[in-house]
Design a protein around this motif. Structure first.
Motif, PDB file in Angstrom:
ATOM      1  N   LYS A 199       0.789  -1.156  -0.149  1.00  0.00           N
ATOM      2  CA  LYS A 199      -0.213   0.000   0.132  1.00  0.00           C
ATOM      3  C   LYS A 199       0.706   1.138   0.084  1.00  0.00           C
ATOM      4  CE  LYS A 199      -4.150   2.081   2.162  1.00  0.00           C
ATOM      5  NZ  LYS A 199      -4.915   1.829   3.247  1.00  0.00           N
ATOM      6  N   TYR A 200       2.062   1.268   0.646  1.00  0.00           N
ATOM      7  CA  TYR A 200       2.829   2.595   0.767  1.00  0.00           C
ATOM      8  C   TYR A 200       4.155   2.422   0.169  1.00  0.00           C
ATOM      9  CZ  TYR A 200      -1.080   3.521   4.062  1.00  0.00           C
ATOM     10  OH  TYR A 200      -2.319   3.910   4.713  1.00  0.00           O
ATOM     11  N   PRO A 201       5.223   1.662   0.609  1.00  0.00           N
ATOM     12  CA  PRO A 201       6.416   2.010   0.042  1.00  0.00           C
ATOM     13  C   PRO A 201       6.599   1.511  -1.306  1.00  0.00           C
ATOM     14  CG  PRO A 201       6.634   0.351   1.820  1.00  0.00           C
ATOM     15  CD  PRO A 201       4.956   0.891   1.764  1.00  0.00           C
ATOM     16  N   LEU A 202       6.100   0.247  -1.578  1.00  0.00           N
ATOM     17  CA  LEU A 202       6.078  -0.098  -2.928  1.00  0.00           C
ATOM     18  C   LEU A 202       5.447   0.648  -4.079  1.00  0.00           C
ATOM     19  CD1 LEU A 202       7.129  -2.508  -4.773  1.00  0.00           C
ATOM     20  CD2 LEU A 202       4.907  -3.962  -4.422  1.00  0.00           C
ATOM     21  N   ARG A 203       4.516   1.217  -3.749  1.00  0.00           N
ATOM     22  CA  ARG A 203       3.955   2.269  -4.652  1.00  0.00           C
ATOM     23  C   ARG A 203       4.881   3.230  -5.176  1.00  0.00           C
ATOM     24  NH1 ARG A 203      -2.247   3.642  -3.328  1.00  0.00           N
ATOM     25  NH2 ARG A 203      -1.917   4.627  -5.395  1.00  0.00           N
ATOM     26  N   HIS A 204       5.437   3.937  -4.150  1.00  0.00           N
ATOM     27  CA  HIS A 204       6.191   4.863  -4.206  1.00  0.00           C
ATOM     28  C   HIS A 204       7.603   4.329  -4.918  1.00  0.00           C
ATOM     29  CE1 HIS A 204       4.280   7.203  -0.645  1.00  0.00           C
ATOM     30  NE2 HIS A 204       3.732   7.186  -1.780  1.00  0.00           N
ATOM     31  N   ALA A 205       8.100   3.412  -4.584  1.00  0.00           N
ATOM     32  CA  ALA A 205       9.315   2.736  -5.114  1.00  0.00           C
ATOM     33  C   ALA A 205       9.254   2.375  -6.509  1.00  0.00           C
ATOM     34  CB  ALA A 205       9.883   1.620  -4.384  1.00  0.00           C
ATOM     35  N   ILE A 206       8.293   2.020  -7.204  1.00  0.00           N
ATOM     36  CA  ILE A 206       7.969   1.754  -8.388  1.00  0.00           C
ATOM     37  C   ILE A 206       7.933   2.780  -9.580  1.00  0.00           C
ATOM     38  CG2 ILE A 206       5.316   1.482  -8.482  1.00  0.00           C
ATOM     39  CD1 ILE A 206       5.749  -1.276  -9.495  1.00  0.00           C
ATOM     40  N   ASN A 207       7.742   3.987  -9.007  1.00  0.00           N
ATOM     41  CA  ASN A 207       7.721   4.858  -9.927  1.00  0.00           C
ATOM     42  C   ASN A 207       8.961   4.816 -11.062  1.00  0.00           C
ATOM     43  OD1 ASN A 207       5.360   5.628  -8.701  1.00  0.00           O
ATOM     44  ND2 ASN A 207       5.960   7.739  -8.096  1.00  0.00           N
ATOM     45  N   PRO A 208      10.186   5.092 -10.504  1.00  0.00           N
ATOM     46  CA  PRO A 208      11.259   4.818 -11.634  1.00  0.00           C
ATOM     47  C   PRO A 208      11.067   3.591 -12.442  1.00  0.00           C
ATOM     48  CG  PRO A 208      11.954   5.387  -9.437  1.00  0.00           C
ATOM     49  CD  PRO A 208      10.483   5.041  -8.991  1.00  0.00           C
ATOM     50  N   PHE A 209      10.448   2.710 -11.618  1.00  0.00           N
ATOM     51  CA  PHE A 209      10.433   1.168 -12.374  1.00  0.00           C
ATOM     52  C   PHE A 209       9.547   1.384 -13.607  1.00  0.00           C
ATOM     53  CE2 PHE A 209       8.695  -3.225 -12.940  1.00  0.00           C
ATOM     54  CZ  PHE A 209       9.882  -4.061 -12.651  1.00  0.00           C
ATOM     55  N   VAL A 210       8.488   1.969 -13.430  1.00  0.00           N
ATOM     56  CA  VAL A 210       7.478   2.191 -14.350  1.00  0.00           C
ATOM     57  C   VAL A 210       8.106   3.130 -15.393  1.00  0.00           C
ATOM     58  CG1 VAL A 210       5.040   2.927 -15.035  1.00  0.00           C
ATOM     59  CG2 VAL A 210       5.441   1.757 -12.939  1.00  0.00           C
ATOM     60  N   ALA A 211       8.716   4.289 -15.007  1.00  0.00           N
ATOM     61  CA  ALA A 211       9.204   5.169 -16.117  1.00  0.00           C
ATOM     62  C   ALA A 211      10.067   4.613 -16.991  1.00  0.00           C
ATOM     63  CB  ALA A 211       9.665   6.417 -14.950  1.00  0.00           C
ATOM     64  N   ASP A 212      10.893   3.511 -16.518  1.00  0.00           N
ATOM     65  CA  ASP A 212      11.635   2.900 -17.380  1.00  0.00           C
ATOM     66  C   ASP A 212      11.057   2.273 -18.712  1.00  0.00           C
ATOM     67  OD1 ASP A 212      13.836   3.664 -16.167  1.00  0.00           O
ATOM     68  OD2 ASP A 212      14.348   1.781 -15.056  1.00  0.00           O
ATOM     69  N   ILE A 213       9.917   2.218 -18.885  1.00  0.00           N
ATOM     70  CA  ILE A 213       9.243   1.648 -19.905  1.00  0.00           C
ATOM     71  C   ILE A 213       9.602   2.005 -21.375  1.00  0.00           C
ATOM     72  CG2 ILE A 213       6.795   1.133 -21.120  1.00  0.00           C
ATOM     73  CD1 ILE A 213       5.467   0.822 -18.235  1.00  0.00           C
ATOM     74  N   GLY A 214       9.312   3.501 -21.332  1.00  0.00           N
ATOM     75  CA  GLY A 214       9.871   3.983 -22.532  1.00  0.00           C
ATOM     76  C   GLY A 214      11.340   3.803 -22.908  1.00  0.00           C
ATOM     77  N   HIS A 215      12.117   4.053 -21.843  1.00  0.00           N
ATOM     78  CA  HIS A 215      13.517   3.686 -22.405  1.00  0.00           C
ATOM     79  C   HIS A 215      13.842   2.076 -22.450  1.00  0.00           C
ATOM     80  CE1 HIS A 215      14.104   7.716 -21.202  1.00  0.00           C
ATOM     81  NE2 HIS A 215      13.678   7.463 -20.031  1.00  0.00           N
ATOM     82  N   LEU A 216      13.161   1.401 -21.933  1.00  0.00           N
ATOM     83  CA  LEU A 216      13.530  -0.108 -21.973  1.00  0.00           C
ATOM     84  C   LEU A 216      13.535  -0.707 -23.444  1.00  0.00           C
ATOM     85  CD1 LEU A 216      14.159  -2.716 -20.557  1.00  0.00           C
ATOM     86  CD2 LEU A 216      11.751  -3.075 -20.288  1.00  0.00           C
ATOM     87  N   LEU A 217      12.471  -0.313 -24.232  1.00  0.00           N
ATOM     88  CA  LEU A 217      12.345  -0.724 -25.417  1.00  0.00           C
ATOM     89  C   LEU A 217      13.214  -0.727 -26.393  1.00  0.00           C
ATOM     90  CD1 LEU A 217      10.004  -2.381 -27.513  1.00  0.00           C
ATOM     91  CD2 LEU A 217       9.438  -0.052 -28.114  1.00  0.00           C
ATOM     92  N   PRO A 218      13.947   0.478 -26.834  1.00  0.00           N
ATOM     93  CA  PRO A 218      15.006   0.706 -27.658  1.00  0.00           C
ATOM     94  C   PRO A 218      16.368  -0.085 -26.954  1.00  0.00           C
ATOM     95  CG  PRO A 218      14.447   2.834 -26.412  1.00  0.00           C
ATOM     96  CD  PRO A 218      13.479   1.797 -26.430  1.00  0.00           C
ATOM     97  N   GLU A 219      16.541  -0.174 -25.961  1.00  0.00           N
ATOM     98  CA  GLU A 219      17.468  -0.912 -25.319  1.00  0.00           C
ATOM     99  C   GLU A 219      17.554  -2.317 -25.763  1.00  0.00           C
ATOM    100  OE1 GLU A 219      17.744  -0.222 -21.126  1.00  0.00           O
ATOM    101  OE2 GLU A 219      18.256   1.919 -21.326  1.00  0.00           O
ATOM    102  N   VAL A 220      16.211  -2.958 -25.523  1.00  0.00           N
ATOM    103  CA  VAL A 220      16.137  -4.356 -25.805  1.00  0.00           C
ATOM    104  C   VAL A 220      16.141  -4.583 -27.388  1.00  0.00           C
ATOM    105  CG1 VAL A 220      14.260  -6.073 -26.125  1.00  0.00           C
ATOM    106  CG2 VAL A 220      14.395  -4.849 -23.802  1.00  0.00           C
ATOM    107  N   ILE A 221      15.864  -3.536 -28.256  1.00  0.00           N
ATOM    108  CA  ILE A 221      16.072  -4.016 -29.572  1.00  0.00           C
ATOM    109  C   ILE A 221      17.464  -3.727 -30.013  1.00  0.00           C
ATOM    110  CG2 ILE A 221      15.291  -2.805 -31.789  1.00  0.00           C
ATOM    111  CD1 ILE A 221      12.463  -2.295 -30.664  1.00  0.00           C
TER     112      ILE A 221
END
Length: 332
Positions: free
Chosen positions: A242-264
């Motif tokens: 409910k609390y720390p994971l929701r805050h800590a996951i923000n950078p994790f989700v923000a990496d979605i846009g950068h992850l795709l070109p790295e994978v390709i």
């Protein structure tokens, strides 16, 4: 939020236009063109009609026109799903990228899903079991994944699979399914052959995201509101989610846009090593031969996926963190 999404979609148009122009110009910058190597081969054979053939090929591919004219003809054809002619076998680009593009999408989607699932589970476990055996194992996996190049890991797995297990790891399907239409047997074969490429390509991305998620979650777990929640008797799992994971996951989700070109980009060399029938080897060949239409089409496709991934990551961040508001202004 609808206004924000509409603005972002409209902003994609000039963004992709600028990217496509830069890509097209940069690929065309080196001296020569895609006809040069073909003509050099004819000249080495002593073909007396090599120079005449060169003029015919340049006219066929539109290379006798200016760069600006060729670029706008290519851009105009995109709206008709016509990406021009490729110098490889003199066939339309859309015919070359057909099945390869589909297989590439399947592989990249599977790789990204592998990275998210594995890094999320290991990162959360490592943060909640700090300085225990699981944490040290996760750290070891992270360091190995960051240190070992993908192509080297692919070569090692090729050797181990062939020598010790008698497995043929190369390719994305069994040879008998290559020219066959999609069927359940072909789907099973592709799924089995995807395991090794997904692990190889996803290793480095997984390692980096494990380290980031672990560090962010450890920082949140040490904050005062977590101590207060424990003092009030909240169950550990409920408190974590409910609390720390929701805050800590923000950078994790923000990496979605950068992850795709790295994978390709990471999959290009791996696809060559593992003989995968994806767009990677074809893109590498197009860049080497200055096949501008083919290479620019692939890179524009990557750019489209990247800007879409950035939009998706921004929308997910707003859903996960209510402090984020689109178009909000600070008030004193």
């Amino acid at each position: 939020m609808l206004n924000y999404v509409a603005r972002r979609l409209l902003l994609m148009i000039p963004t992709l236009f600028v990217i496509s122009a830069l890509v097209y110009v940069i690929i065309d910058l080196p001296p020569g063109d895609c006809v040069t190597s073909q003509i050099d081969e004819l000249l080495s054979r002593g073909d007396p009609d090599a120079l005449r053939r060169a003029d015919e090929l340049r006219h066929l591919y539109g290379l006798d026109q200016s760069l600006v004219t060729r670029y706008f003809q290519w851009v105009g054809g995109i709206f008709r799903w016509d990406f021009g002619l490729s110098c490889q076998d003199t066939v339309p680009v859309k015919d070359l990228i057909g099945e390869r593009l589909g297989l590439t999408m399947v592989m990249e989607t599977s790789t990204i899903a592998f990275i998210w699932i594995v890094s999320f589970i290991i990162g959360v476990y490592a943060a909640t079991h700090q300085y225990q055996v699981g944490d040290y194992v996760a750290s070891f996996i992270g360091f190995v994944g960051l240190a070992v190049p993908n192509f080297l890991l692919a070569i090692v797995l090729l050797y181990v699979g062939k020598v010790y297990f008698g497995l043929s790891i190369g390719g994305l399907m069994d040879p008998e399914f290559i020219e066959q239409p999609m069927s359940w047997a072909k789907f099973v074969s592709i799924s089995q052959h995807l395991i090794i490429p997904v692990i190889v390509i996803g290793t480095s991305g997984t390692a980096g995201m494990i380290r980031r998620l672990r560090a962010n979650l450890l920082d949140e777990l040490q904050k005062q509101y977590v101590t207060t929640g424990r003092a009030k008797g909240l169950p550990p799992l409920k408190l974590l989610i409910k609390y720390p994971l929701r805050h800590a996951i923000n950078p994790f989700v923000a990496d979605i846009g950068h992850l795709l070109p790295e994978v390709i980009s990471g999959s290009v060399i791996v696809s060559v090593v593992l003989s995968l029938p994806t767009t990677g080897p074809m893109l590498l060949g197009a860049l080497k031969t200055q096949d501008v239409n083919l290479a620019a089409t692939f890179l524009l496709f990557v750019a489209v996926l990247t800007v879409i991934g950035m939009l998706v990551s921004d929308l997910l961040l707003a859903v996960l963190d209510p402090r984020i508001r689109f178009g909000a202004t600070s008030e004193k």
